[in-house]
Write a protein that holds these residues in place. Sequence first.
Motif, PDB file in Angstrom:
ATOM      1  N   GLU A  53      15.944 -14.501  -0.018  1.00 21.00           N
ATOM      2  CA  GLU A  53      15.051 -13.791  -0.930  1.00 21.00           C
ATOM      3  C   GLU A  53      13.660 -13.554  -0.341  1.00 21.00           C
ATOM      4  OE1 GLU A  53      14.991 -16.492  -4.165  1.00 21.00           O
ATOM      5  OE2 GLU A  53      17.007 -15.985  -4.855  1.00 21.00           O
ATOM      6  N   PHE A  54      13.371 -14.145   0.802  1.00 24.38           N
ATOM      7  CA  PHE A  54      12.025 -14.052   1.379  1.00 24.38           C
ATOM      8  C   PHE A  54      11.838 -12.678   2.012  1.00 24.38           C
ATOM      9  CE2 PHE A  54       8.849 -14.865   4.762  1.00 24.38           C
ATOM     10  CZ  PHE A  54       7.817 -15.333   3.963  1.00 24.38           C
ATOM     11  N   LYS A  55      10.878 -11.940   1.518  1.00 22.77           N
ATOM     12  CA  LYS A  55      10.605 -10.589   2.010  1.00 22.77           C
ATOM     13  C   LYS A  55       9.264 -10.578   2.750  1.00 22.77           C
ATOM     14  CE  LYS A  55      14.089  -8.845  -0.279  1.00 22.77           C
ATOM     15  NZ  LYS A  55      15.339  -9.275   0.235  1.00 22.77           N
ATOM     16  N   ILE A  56       9.243  -9.912   3.878  1.00 20.78           N
ATOM     17  CA  ILE A  56       8.025  -9.794   4.680  1.00 20.78           C
ATOM     18  C   ILE A  56       7.519  -8.364   4.566  1.00 20.78           C
ATOM     19  CG2 ILE A  56       7.061  -9.890   6.993  1.00 20.78           C
ATOM     20  CD1 ILE A  56       9.181 -11.988   7.655  1.00 20.78           C
ATOM     21  N   ASP A  57       6.270  -8.219   4.165  1.00 23.60           N
ATOM     22  CA  ASP A  57       5.639  -6.907   4.061  1.00 23.60           C
ATOM     23  C   ASP A  57       4.820  -6.679   5.329  1.00 23.60           C
ATOM     24  OD1 ASP A  57       4.453  -4.542   3.386  1.00 23.60           O
ATOM     25  OD2 ASP A  57       3.359  -5.322   1.655  1.00 23.60           O
ATOM     26  N   ALA A  58       5.360  -5.921   6.251  1.00 31.72           N
ATOM     27  CA  ALA A  58       4.703  -5.691   7.547  1.00 31.72           C
ATOM     28  C   ALA A  58       3.358  -5.002   7.371  1.00 31.72           C
ATOM     29  CB  ALA A  58       5.608  -4.865   8.452  1.00 31.72           C
ATOM     30  N   GLY A  59       3.248  -4.115   6.395  1.00 29.39           N
ATOM     31  CA  GLY A  59       1.980  -3.413   6.154  1.00 29.39           C
ATOM     32  C   GLY A  59       0.868  -4.365   5.754  1.00 29.39           C
ATOM     33  N   THR A  60       1.190  -5.305   4.884  1.00 26.88           N
ATOM     34  CA  THR A  60       0.190  -6.297   4.460  1.00 26.88           C
ATOM     35  C   THR A  60      -0.233  -7.163   5.630  1.00 26.88           C
ATOM     36  OG1 THR A  60       1.152  -6.336   2.239  1.00 26.88           O
ATOM     37  CG2 THR A  60      -0.248  -8.188   2.850  1.00 26.88           C
ATOM     38  N   ILE A  61       0.706  -7.568   6.451  1.00 26.38           N
ATOM     39  CA  ILE A  61       0.387  -8.387   7.626  1.00 26.38           C
ATOM     40  C   ILE A  61      -0.491  -7.601   8.588  1.00 26.38           C
ATOM     41  CG2 ILE A  61       1.356  -9.545   9.649  1.00 26.38           C
ATOM     42  CD1 ILE A  61       3.787 -10.245   7.886  1.00 26.38           C
ATOM     43  N   ALA A  62      -0.157  -6.349   8.829  1.00 27.83           N
ATOM     44  CA  ALA A  62      -0.946  -5.517   9.750  1.00 27.83           C
ATOM     45  C   ALA A  62      -2.371  -5.335   9.223  1.00 27.83           C
ATOM     46  CB  ALA A  62      -0.271  -4.162   9.943  1.00 27.83           C
ATOM     47  N   ARG A  63      -2.509  -5.072   7.917  1.00 25.51           N
ATOM     48  CA  ARG A  63      -3.856  -4.909   7.333  1.00 25.51           C
ATOM     49  C   ARG A  63      -4.656  -6.202   7.458  1.00 25.51           C
ATOM     50  NH1 ARG A  63      -0.997  -1.711   3.967  1.00 25.51           N
ATOM     51  NH2 ARG A  63      -0.560  -3.364   2.462  1.00 25.51           N
ATOM     52  N   SER A  64      -4.000  -7.339   7.237  1.00 24.91           N
ATOM     53  CA  SER A  64      -4.685  -8.625   7.351  1.00 24.91           C
ATOM     54  C   SER A  64      -5.157  -8.884   8.777  1.00 24.91           C
ATOM     55  CB  SER A  64      -3.754  -9.763   6.914  1.00 24.91           C
ATOM     56  OG  SER A  64      -3.463  -9.650   5.550  1.00 24.91           O
ATOM     57  N   LEU A  65      -4.317  -8.502   9.743  1.00 30.81           N
ATOM     58  CA  LEU A  65      -4.692  -8.700  11.143  1.00 30.81           C
ATOM     59  C   LEU A  65      -5.855  -7.782  11.534  1.00 30.81           C
ATOM     60  CD1 LEU A  65      -1.194  -9.000  12.831  1.00 30.81           C
ATOM     61  CD2 LEU A  65      -2.884 -10.809  12.553  1.00 30.81           C
ATOM     62  N   LEU A  66      -5.838  -6.570  11.032  1.00 34.70           N
ATOM     63  CA  LEU A  66      -6.876  -5.599  11.406  1.00 34.70           C
ATOM     64  C   LEU A  66      -8.174  -5.776  10.622  1.00 34.70           C
ATOM     65  CD1 LEU A  66      -4.709  -2.366  11.738  1.00 34.70           C
ATOM     66  CD2 LEU A  66      -5.743  -3.686  13.584  1.00 34.70           C
ATOM     67  N   PHE A  67      -8.063  -6.079   9.338  1.00 35.41           N
ATOM     68  CA  PHE A  67      -9.245  -6.060   8.480  1.00 35.41           C
ATOM     69  C   PHE A  67      -9.556  -7.399   7.831  1.00 35.41           C
ATOM     70  CE2 PHE A  67      -7.220  -1.800   8.213  1.00 35.41           C
ATOM     71  CZ  PHE A  67      -8.185  -1.104   8.933  1.00 35.41           C
ATOM     72  N   GLY A  68      -8.800  -8.423   8.107  1.00 30.87           N
ATOM     73  CA  GLY A  68      -9.030  -9.705   7.499  1.00 30.87           C
ATOM     74  C   GLY A  68      -8.246  -9.834   6.200  1.00 30.87           C
TER      75      GLY A  68
END
Length: 90
Positions: free
Chosen positions: A73-88
Amino acid sequence: MKIDGTSLPPVGGIQAKNRVVSIDKKAAVQGTDGVKVSDKAQFYQVLMQKVKDVPEVREERVREVSQQIKNGEFKIDAGTIARSLLFGKE
């Protein structure tokens, strides 16, 4: 007359001793030594203690995610991770 460094008494030692005596006299007049800590510093100390009390690993969250992974059931949102890496963190 020639003056060299060896014929003069060490003035620094006398001056330092006089400073210590004057500090001792001030302390005697005031009664006791003390330290006052500002309200901000006290608040900072309380916050630091609370941070130290928080565990480094959130065991409950680890168990929750582990269970989601086991159940598929664990889903990874790549967009959220990318935004966090780029913008905190959001």
